[in-house]
Write an enzyme that holds these catalytic residues in place. Structure first.
Site, PDB file in Angstrom:
ATOM      1  N   GLU A 130      22.346 -12.021 -30.787  1.00  0.00           N
ATOM      2  CA  GLU A 130      21.947 -11.405 -29.776  1.00  0.00           C
ATOM      3  C   GLU A 130      22.930 -10.998 -28.676  1.00  0.00           C
ATOM      4  O   GLU A 130      23.862 -11.867 -27.953  1.00  0.00           O
ATOM      5  CB  GLU A 130      21.137 -12.628 -28.987  1.00  0.00           C
ATOM      6  CG  GLU A 130      20.511 -11.786 -27.532  1.00  0.00           C
ATOM      7  CD  GLU A 130      19.650 -12.853 -26.863  1.00  0.00           C
ATOM      8  OE1 GLU A 130      19.121 -12.487 -25.744  1.00  0.00           O
ATOM      9  OE2 GLU A 130      19.629 -14.083 -27.289  1.00  0.00           O
ATOM     10  N   HIS A 215      12.617 -10.367 -25.869  1.00  0.00           N
ATOM     11  CA  HIS A 215      11.980 -11.015 -24.803  1.00  0.00           C
ATOM     12  C   HIS A 215      11.535 -10.112 -23.768  1.00  0.00           C
ATOM     13  O   HIS A 215      12.177  -9.622 -23.042  1.00  0.00           O
ATOM     14  CB  HIS A 215      12.823 -12.292 -24.093  1.00  0.00           C
ATOM     15  CG  HIS A 215      14.409 -11.907 -24.020  1.00  0.00           C
ATOM     16  ND1 HIS A 215      14.679 -10.896 -23.122  1.00  0.00           N
ATOM     17  CD2 HIS A 215      15.412 -12.747 -24.307  1.00  0.00           C
ATOM     18  CE1 HIS A 215      15.889 -10.902 -23.357  1.00  0.00           C
ATOM     19  NE2 HIS A 215      16.295 -12.161 -24.020  1.00  0.00           N
ATOM     20  N   ASP A 247       6.465 -19.552 -21.441  1.00  0.00           N
ATOM     21  CA  ASP A 247       6.612 -20.612 -21.098  1.00  0.00           C
ATOM     22  C   ASP A 247       6.223 -20.943 -19.591  1.00  0.00           C
ATOM     23  O   ASP A 247       6.512 -21.952 -19.041  1.00  0.00           O
ATOM     24  CB  ASP A 247       8.154 -21.040 -21.329  1.00  0.00           C
ATOM     25  CG  ASP A 247       8.868 -20.296 -20.237  1.00  0.00           C
ATOM     26  OD1 ASP A 247       8.448 -18.999 -19.711  1.00  0.00           O
ATOM     27  OD2 ASP A 247      10.418 -20.315 -20.210  1.00  0.00           O
ATOM     28  N   GLY A 248       5.762 -19.911 -18.863  1.00  0.00           N
ATOM     29  CA  GLY A 248       5.028 -19.974 -17.763  1.00  0.00           C
ATOM     30  C   GLY A 248       6.182 -19.636 -16.567  1.00  0.00           C
ATOM     31  O   GLY A 248       6.032 -19.742 -15.289  1.00  0.00           O
ATOM     32  N   ASP A 273      13.371 -19.005 -27.403  1.00  0.00           N
ATOM     33  CA  ASP A 273      14.474 -18.609 -26.930  1.00  0.00           C
ATOM     34  C   ASP A 273      14.946 -20.083 -26.432  1.00  0.00           C
ATOM     35  O   ASP A 273      15.566 -20.089 -25.490  1.00  0.00           O
ATOM     36  CB  ASP A 273      14.184 -17.809 -25.713  1.00  0.00           C
ATOM     37  CG  ASP A 273      15.430 -17.214 -25.210  1.00  0.00           C
ATOM     38  OD1 ASP A 273      16.532 -17.307 -26.040  1.00  0.00           O
ATOM     39  OD2 ASP A 273      15.618 -16.849 -23.812  1.00  0.00           O
ATOM     40  N   GLY A 308      17.552 -19.081 -21.327  1.00  0.00           N
ATOM     41  CA  GLY A 308      17.022 -19.550 -22.383  1.00  0.00           C
ATOM     42  C   GLY A 308      15.878 -20.611 -21.991  1.00  0.00           C
ATOM     43  O   GLY A 308      15.473 -20.344 -20.793  1.00  0.00           O
TER      44      GLY A 308
END
Length: 388
Positions: A130, A215, A247-248, A273, A308
């Site tokens: 990445e 993402h 993940d909110g 992530d 992350g």
């Protein structure tokens, strides 16, 4: 070749051909030979307790786990430790992910991936590089001192024949279609991320062979009504695969629902992530010299930048079901079936079906991980009984 039979009771089994209320699974070697509806209650069985049996999760973006960051330990031992940290949460295959670093560390990571696969480290199917070919304006937590342009020497390194899949995340506006096409022709999976590209640039990159968006929504140009940006191009396209961090924290629930409504679900993938905090007792860690604090599931640098996540794949499945209209089979497919297709591994993984690997996860009724099987062997989780 060994043969085993598993009887699954008191729950729903998500197979490629539909849902079963209990099942008998015959495994030969490390492959599923047959799945049939449950005909008898065995004395020893996998009791789901009203929960689910789903295919093993495949995570295409795993920066670390168990206190290990890949950038710090681009070795077989480092990769093995990361994989072991995620197994209890249902991850049976993963792409160890390197955050922007030097060419030397990139080469070490790819070599370590090869060596890990040859050594039989469970679950390693490739490596995700990445950056560092990303846009400083969308850098996130990446260190801009590591950034560089994609050159011929690096392309030669990336397309070198490998034992596993090689995925790269880059900013298409900082390279050209010919370079993307050369990577793709060399077997590299190309994804756009940490990018300020406009809509047209993403369309051109897809035309050159780009197949992923790293993402979605995070670290990219947003959707505006006169400038659709990366997000607009991704939602408008029917074929490119998009990773989602459920993940909110990274993505608002409404944005998750918009993505699910806007495009085919079979092109959406859950990713963790994950950082070293997953599976670690001491959550805080350092990323290239910077302290990353972890609190309430959130990883962030001293300036508040997200760094992350502290997310695991079972948590991603659970969050998606709770926060959107997705049902469990859809969420499980986004964590297993669709990542397998993205990586070109549908012939090996990603579903409960004859001929595929006997990798699966038992989830409780509230979608907590209860057991993980790799190649037909229970390797993690509180479930102790296994039908034979």
């Amino acid at each position: 070749m060994s043969e085993s039979q598993f009887h699954v009771v008191n729950g729903t089994v998500v197979t490629r051909d539909g849902l079963l209320n209990g099942a008998t699974i015959r495994v030969v070697g490390d492959r599923i030979a047959l799945i049939t509806p449950l005909e008898r209650i065995a004395s020893e069985a996998i009791d789901l307790g009203g929960g689910w049996l789903v295919p093993g999760f495949i995570d295409t973006q795993v920066n670390g786990g168990g206190g290990v960051l890949l950038n710090d330990q681009p070795t077989v031992e480092g990769i093995a430790a990361i994989g072991a940290a995620h197994v209890p949460y249902g991850t049976t295959a993963f792409m160890p992910t390197l955050i922007s670093d030097t060419p030397e560390v990139i080469e070490a990571t790819l070599d370590a991936m090869d060596a890990a696969i040859l050594a039989g480290v469970p679950g390693v199917v490739g490596a995700h590089i990445e950056g560092p070919w990303i846009n400083p304006s969308r850098k996130g937590i990446h260190d801009p001192a590591k950034f560089r342009l994609l050159d011929d020497a690096m392309i030669d390194l990336l397309i070198r024949p490998r034992k596993g899949r090689v995925m790269v995340t880059l900013a298409p506006e900082l390279t050209d279609a010919a370079s993307i096409a050369r990577l793709v022709a060399g077997g590299v999976i190309v994804s756009a991320g940490h990018t300020d590209a406009d809509y047209e640039t993403i369309v051109d990159a897809v035309g050159a062979g780009l197949t992923g968006i790293t993402h979605l929504f995070n670290a990219m140009s947003p959707l505006l009504h006169r400038a659709p940006g990366v997000v607009g191009a991704a939602l408008d396209d029917r074929h490119v695969y998009c990773g989602l961090i459920a993940d909110g924290l990274h993505v608002h629930d409404a944005a998750l629902r918009l993505a699910l409504n806007a495009r085919p679900n079979d092109r959406l993938m859950l990713v963790s992530d994950a950082m070293p905090s997953v599976g670690a007792v001491d959550k805080d860690f350092r990323l290239q010299g910077r302290l990353i604090h972890v609190e309430d599931g959130k990883c962030f640098g001293e300036d508040g930048t997200l760094a992350g996540s502290d997310l695991d794949m079972a948590g991603a499945v659970r969050n998606l079901v709770a926060r959107t209209h997705a049902d469990v089979p859809t969420a499980a497919a986004m964590a297993a079936t669709y990542p397998a297709a993205f990586l070109g591994l549908s012939h090996e993984r990603g579903a409960l079906a004859p001929g595929l690997r006997a990798d699966w996860v038992a989830l409780t009724a509230d979608l907590k991980p209860a057991g993980t099987w790799i190649g037909g062997h229970l390797v993690a989780g509180p479930l102790a009984q296994q039908g034979n």
